[in-house]
Design an enzyme around this catalytic site. Structure first.
Site, mmCIF file in Angstrom:
data_model
loop_
_atom_site.group_PDB
_atom_site.id
_atom_site.type_symbol
_atom_site.label_atom_id
_atom_site.label_comp_id
_atom_site.label_asym_id
_atom_site.label_seq_id
_atom_site.Cartn_x
_atom_site.Cartn_y
_atom_site.Cartn_z
ATOM 1 N N GLY A 103 -9.332 0.145 13.359
ATOM 2 C CA GLY A 103 -8.304 1.003 13.399
ATOM 3 C C GLY A 103 -8.138 1.785 14.654
ATOM 4 O O GLY A 103 -7.410 1.927 15.547
ATOM 5 N N ASN A 123 -0.521 10.186 1.824
ATOM 6 C CA ASN A 123 -1.421 9.058 2.455
ATOM 7 C C ASN A 123 -2.655 9.902 2.996
ATOM 8 O O ASN A 123 -2.749 9.767 4.349
ATOM 9 C CB ASN A 123 -0.885 8.266 3.372
ATOM 10 C CG ASN A 123 -1.552 7.198 3.997
ATOM 11 O OD1 ASN A 123 -2.975 6.825 3.627
ATOM 12 N ND2 ASN A 123 -0.984 5.895 4.549
ATOM 13 N N TYR A 142 1.017 -1.175 -0.098
ATOM 14 C CA TYR A 142 0.031 -0.132 -0.187
ATOM 15 C C TYR A 142 0.823 1.261 -0.082
ATOM 16 O O TYR A 142 0.635 2.311 -0.728
ATOM 17 C CB TYR A 142 -1.012 -0.071 1.168
ATOM 18 C CG TYR A 142 -1.559 1.253 1.596
ATOM 19 C CD1 TYR A 142 -1.509 1.937 2.510
ATOM 20 C CD2 TYR A 142 -2.882 1.678 0.447
ATOM 21 C CE1 TYR A 142 -2.210 3.393 2.806
ATOM 22 C CE2 TYR A 142 -3.415 2.707 0.868
ATOM 23 C CZ TYR A 142 -3.338 3.532 1.705
ATOM 24 O OH TYR A 142 -3.950 4.901 2.160
ATOM 25 N N TYR A 161 -5.946 10.604 11.407
ATOM 26 C CA TYR A 161 -4.968 10.776 12.695
ATOM 27 C C TYR A 161 -5.425 12.311 12.992
ATOM 28 O O TYR A 161 -5.612 12.675 14.100
ATOM 29 C CB TYR A 161 -3.568 10.660 12.213
ATOM 30 C CG TYR A 161 -3.127 9.365 12.317
ATOM 31 C CD1 TYR A 161 -2.550 8.835 11.009
ATOM 32 C CD2 TYR A 161 -3.360 8.244 13.204
ATOM 33 C CE1 TYR A 161 -2.212 7.491 10.933
ATOM 34 C CE2 TYR A 161 -3.021 6.870 12.899
ATOM 35 C CZ TYR A 161 -2.540 6.671 11.824
ATOM 36 O OH TYR A 161 -2.203 5.339 11.673
#
Lengths: 175, 214
Positions: free
Chosen positions: B148, B175, B69, B182
């Protein structure tokens, strides 16, 4: 300046280590961010499972503030071992500082050489650290020694979460 | 999905009821199908637990998926054996947690270990004990279900329990899904905010430095 000595830090060096941490933070204009105490440093660096390792650079001194060996600590490096699941063990350099009046004598280079040797001996693939982009002198120092800027070259951005956000996060994810 | 009638029955726990209503197992009424869909889209059951030696095979698998990824598959040198040796010795170099789903929710390839986080303890010369989250990954088909967040929450809990006041990690600047995630969790990008750059000295350069070359 050929009479400096590098050695592994001992518990009695903790006051000097904290002094130098604060001097480095002041150089980075972040002095008020240092909340660490001598007690923390002693417990965290010299207990059964140390969170960090430290080397200090000392020179002989006639002054009253010298330590028991008649020397004064004028530089240090704090490091620990980390892990990159792509390449394995790494040595992470957390702090590295030589007092202003003792620069230019090769002390910093010797400290870095010792750390690199430690990294190689402990089979670390790499040595990592961070530098503020405004600190051109340090960036040049490291680049001359073969360091690569991963933020520029590979786009890595460093993130942090401070304690209050950690407490909120640890109390469970929001659904 | 409709080929696995046994899965369907297990998921909605109707198998014991079926003989009682006189229906053969392959034939289920529409309301069963509706319940099945509701169950699928309801919060999926998952558990988070410390990684064991046996998990290294799945961690290595997912690590490679994450590297693919991040477009760096050719940089991977660590093997399952390295993970076993470095993570499960007396003074491990890292710790791991794994997200697991029940058998009935296993992935298309049959995996029940669907996410992981790798972390280790570090030190801030300003704040003291810190924790560094090296990897956080959830398999694509299991995203959007809170796994996550739960993994990251667990790392935060473990860090706080160990006396840490700081959690650090790195994200690649392209990303965007991760950056957005985040930032929404209250994290700060200190490369952007404070200009901190991650530096590295490795391989030949590290050897040269160790020999005193400038």
């Amino acid at each position: 300046m050929d009479r400096f000595k590098l050695r592994k830090a001992e518990p009695q060096d903790v006051p000097d280590i904290l002094r130098l941490i604060k001097e480095l933070a002041k150089y980075e204009e972040m002095e008020d961010q240092v909340i660490l105490t001598e007690k923390d440093l002693l417990e965290d660096g010299f207990g059964d499972h140390p969170f960090y390792h430290c080397v200090v650079a000392e020179v002989p001194s006639e002054q009253q503030n010298s330590n028991n060996n008649g020397s004064v600590v004028i530089g240090f490096a704090m490091y620990y071992f980390t892990y990159d699941p792509w390449i394995g063990k790494l040595l992470y350099l957390e702090d590295f500082f030589v007092m202003k009046e003792y620069r230019g004598f090769g002390i910093g280079s010797e400290i870095l050489k010792l750390l690199s040797l430690t990294a190689v001996k402990t089979r670390c693939s790499s040595m990592h650290f961070i530098v503020a982009e405004g600190n051109q002198a340090s960036i040049e120092f490291y680049k001359r020694r073969g360091a690569a800027d991963l933020s520029l070259e590979e786009g890595w951005r460093l993130f942090k979460i401070d304690k209050s956000s950690l407490l909120k996060m640890s109390s469970g994810p929001e659904e | 999905m409709f080929n696995r009638w046994e899965d369907l029955c297990n998921v909605i726990s109707l198998r014991p009821l079926l003989p009682a209503v006189g229906l053969p197992t392959p034939v289920l009424p529409t309301w069963c199908l509706i319940l099945y869909f509701l169950d699928i889209f309801h919060n999926m059951d998952f558990s988070i637990r410390p990684a064991t030696l046996e998990d290294c095979k799945d961690i290595a698998r997912m690590l490679l998926e994450l590297a693919e990824y991040e477009k760096v598959l050719d940089q991977i040198k660590v093997t399952q054996k390295d993970l076993e040796q470095d993570g499960f010795i007396k003074n491990p170099f890292f710790h791991g947690i794994v997200a697991e789903v029940p058998e009935e929710h296993r992935s298309k390839e049959g995996h029940t270990k669907v996410g992981y986080a790798l972390y280790f303890y570090s030190y801030s010369s300003w704040k003291g004990r810190a924790v560094y989250m090296e990897d956080l990954y959830v398999m694509p088909e299991f995203r959007g279900k809170g796994i996550g967040k739960a993994l990251m929450s667990k790392v935060a809990q473990l860090g706080l329990a160990a006396g840490c006041s700081l959690l650090n990690f790195s994200v690649l600047d392209w990303n965007k899904p991760s950056l957005d995630f985040y930032l929404s969790q209250g994290c700060s990008d200190i490369t952007a905010d404070m200009g901190y750059h991650c530096m590295r000295c490795e391989g030949d350069e590290l050897e040269k430095l160790a020999q005193g070359g400038t």
